[in-house]
Design a protein around this motif. Structure first.
Motif, short mmCIF file in Angstrom:
data_model
loop_
_atom_site.label_atom_id
_atom_site.label_comp_id
_atom_site.label_asym_id
_atom_site.label_seq_id
_atom_site.Cartn_x
_atom_site.Cartn_y
_atom_site.Cartn_z
N UNK A 284 11.90 0.77 25.53
CA UNK A 284 12.60 -0.18 24.66
C UNK A 284 12.89 0.39 23.27
N UNK B 293 4.62 -2.42 27.18
CA UNK B 293 6.03 -2.06 27.00
C UNK B 293 6.78 -3.17 26.26
N UNK B 294 6.47 -4.42 26.63
CA UNK B 294 7.14 -5.55 25.97
C UNK B 294 6.75 -5.61 24.49
N UNK C 113 8.47 -3.18 22.23
CA UNK C 113 9.84 -3.57 21.84
C UNK C 113 9.83 -4.35 20.53
#
Lengths: 331, 217
Positions: A99, A146-147, A150
């Protein structure tokens, strides 16, 4: 930060969601609870701007998001972790850096930030691993890292920790809460585990067939199911209930207050559980009345005002609480 | 048996030039088309896919004939002066291979887990970055499409013969040379050329296999 009003959505002409208002302010940890098919995932996909609602308005940071272009821009600020998240081919590090790379961060900086995100979720040991070699629980946690990498304003989790073990769930929610301490971040998570929801949320939205229903945190009990299948006797505090369940081990029992019948005399009926007790609290709830009975454990029954008047229920009144074994929900 | 003489090397070089040029062009057209067909829902999409799949089985000599009529001196595109040049063969091969690239790309894109697209989108990817993420996940199937397209182009003889004319030193490819040598009874030359053809096909496939195998655990 993210607000939805008058949200309506249908699949194949069936209304799957109809909500007046959902607000996700910075610092919010909203738990979405409800059975499968209650609309939790649909709501999350709409809030993630992955689909456009058929009716209703979504606003992000006070600005309406209507067009496909606006949704695309909004997806930079809102991210969803699905129940079975997908990791791209390649390493865990590459996945978590993805991201940031999308946002134009140079590789070295993106990877450094990704390492940081993994460390905060105690996933540092997975950094160099191939995504394909991870277990389901590891995949979920990496997807949350990962989120978070971002740097979203809104993080949406759809049963995102269901496959992780208890310690991992704890680490994950703790990391999310810590992130909220660091910067403005709103979180919404769907869960079918009421206990998880109560423990980690500071706001609760219960869905049933796509509409918001009042949540009743009463009559929830942590129990140890003895196992053996079929009808099981379960000890709660000083009382024993009959429960129909095939499971064994720790579980949460819920007895919906509207399923409890109050009577002056013990009932001879199909309700297998009849407990004597004393009224310790009476409270109004709209047209109904919540009567709390001390039966050894406190049970809340929801009855009509008329019943309360006709039965002469007052503080200290001795009553019997009856409910069918099949009315007991087990989570 | 002097198989690897200058003429054979020239034929081989021309064959490779035509095959590579045509494969690249066919993929440049077919792959984006396949992405669009595989990733978008629209009215008539199934119809387009049926036409495309029919094009896979199109007889090469029919394409050759149609192209011959178009490119011949009195044809609508006669002014281009392409007939009996290697470029005409490239055009024919592109017409034959682009549907393959498109159909196999569409199939590859459709077989990709739908979560790939959603994941890329929710992490902030735009349309191009999303397509790239899908392509990365589908790269084995996509590479297979390229290989099949190359195979069709490289082994094709009918259309190459018709629009190229099998002119020595100009449009004679390995396949048309094999056909000519066979018809003239020069079996040792035909076999030699055939072996060169096989060896090259094998080499190209091995190279692509190696390329795929890289960086994947």
């Amino acid at each position: 930060m993210l607000e939805a009003r008058g949200l309506r959505h249908t699949y194949e002409r069936r209304t799957v969601l109809s909500l007046e208002r959902v607000t996700l302010a910075p610092g919010t940890r909203l738990a979405l609870v409800g059975p499968n098919g209650s609309g939790k995932s649909t709501l999350l996909r709409l809030l993630a701007f992955l689909e456009a609602p058929e009716a209703g308005e979504l606003t992000l940071r006070g600005l309406p998001v209507r067009s496909a272009r606006e949704r695309r821009a909004a997806r930079h600020r809102v991210t969803l972790v699905e129940q079975r998240p997908y990791l791209f081919r390649g390493t865990v590090l590459a996945n978590v850096a993805y991201p940031l790379r999308l946002r134009g961060t140079p590789r070295a900086a993106a990877e450094a930030a990704a390492r940081g995100a993994l460390e905060r979720l105690q996933l540092g040991v997975l950094t160099g691993r191939q995504a394909r070699s991870l277990s389901e629980g590891e995949v979920q946690r990496v997807a949350v890292a990962r989120a978070l990498a971002a740097q979203p304003d809104v993080l949406l989790l759809d049963e995102a920790v269901s496959a992780a073990d208890r310690a991992a769930q704890h680490a994950l929610f703790a990391a999310v809460a810590e992130e909220q301490g660091r910067r403005p971040l709103a979180v919404a998570f769907a869960s079918h585990l009421l206990e998880e929801a109560y423990r980690w949320s500071n706001d609760l939205l219960a869905l049933h067939q796509g509409v918001s229903v009042p949540v009743t945190p009463e009559n929830l009990f942590r129990v140890e199911l003895p196992g053996g299948g079929g009808m099981q006797p379960v000890a709660i505090g000083g009382i024993t209930l009959d429960v129909v369940c095939d499971r064994s081990g720790p579980a949460t029992l819920a007895i919906p207050p509207e399923e409890i019948v109050l009577s002056r005399e013990p009932l001879h009926s199909s309700a297998r559980n009849t407990l004597p007790g004393r009224v310790v609290r009476i409270a109004e709830q709209g047209a109904a009345v919540r009567v709390t009975l001390d039966t050894g454990v406190e049970l809340v029954a929801l009855v009509t005002r008329r019943s309360v008047e006709e039965m002469g229920i007052a503080l200290g009144t001795r009553l019997f609480a009856s409910f069918k074994t099949v009315a007991i929900r087990i989570f | 048996m002097p198989v690897l003489n200058a003429e054979v090397l020239g034929i081989t070089a021309l064959s490779l030039r035509i095959a590579v040029t045509a494969t690249v062009a066919a993929c440049a057209i077919g792959v984006p088309l396949g992405f669009w067909l595989g990733g978008t829902r629209f009215q008539g999409r199934r119809g387009v896919l049926v036409v495309l799949n029919t094009a896979l089985a199109f007889p090469t000599v029919v394409i050759g004939l149609l192209l011959y009529l178009l490119l011949s001196r009195h044809g609508p595109l006669g002014g281009l002066g392409l007939l009996f040049t290697w470029r005409a063969i490239v055009v024919a091969e592109v017409i034959l291979a682009a549907p393959i690239a498109a159909a196999l790309t569409a199939a590859a894109v459709q077989s990709v887990d739908p979560r790939v697209r959603r994941t890329a989108l929710t992490l902030g990817a735009g349309p191009l970055a999303t397509a790239w993420a899908v392509a990365r996940e589908a790269r084995f199937a996509l590479a297979a499409g390229v290989v099949v397209a190359f195979g069709r182009v490289f082994s094709e003889v009918g259309a190459a013969m018709i629009v190229g004319g099998n002119i020595r030193g100009e449009t004679r490819t390995l396949t048309t040379a094999v056909a000519l040598a066979t018809s003239q009874g020069e079996f040792s030359l035909a076999i030699g050329l055939g072996l060169v053809l096989l060896a090259l096909a094998l080499t190209v496939n091995v190279l692509i296999q190696l390329l795929q195998g890289r960086d994947d655990a």
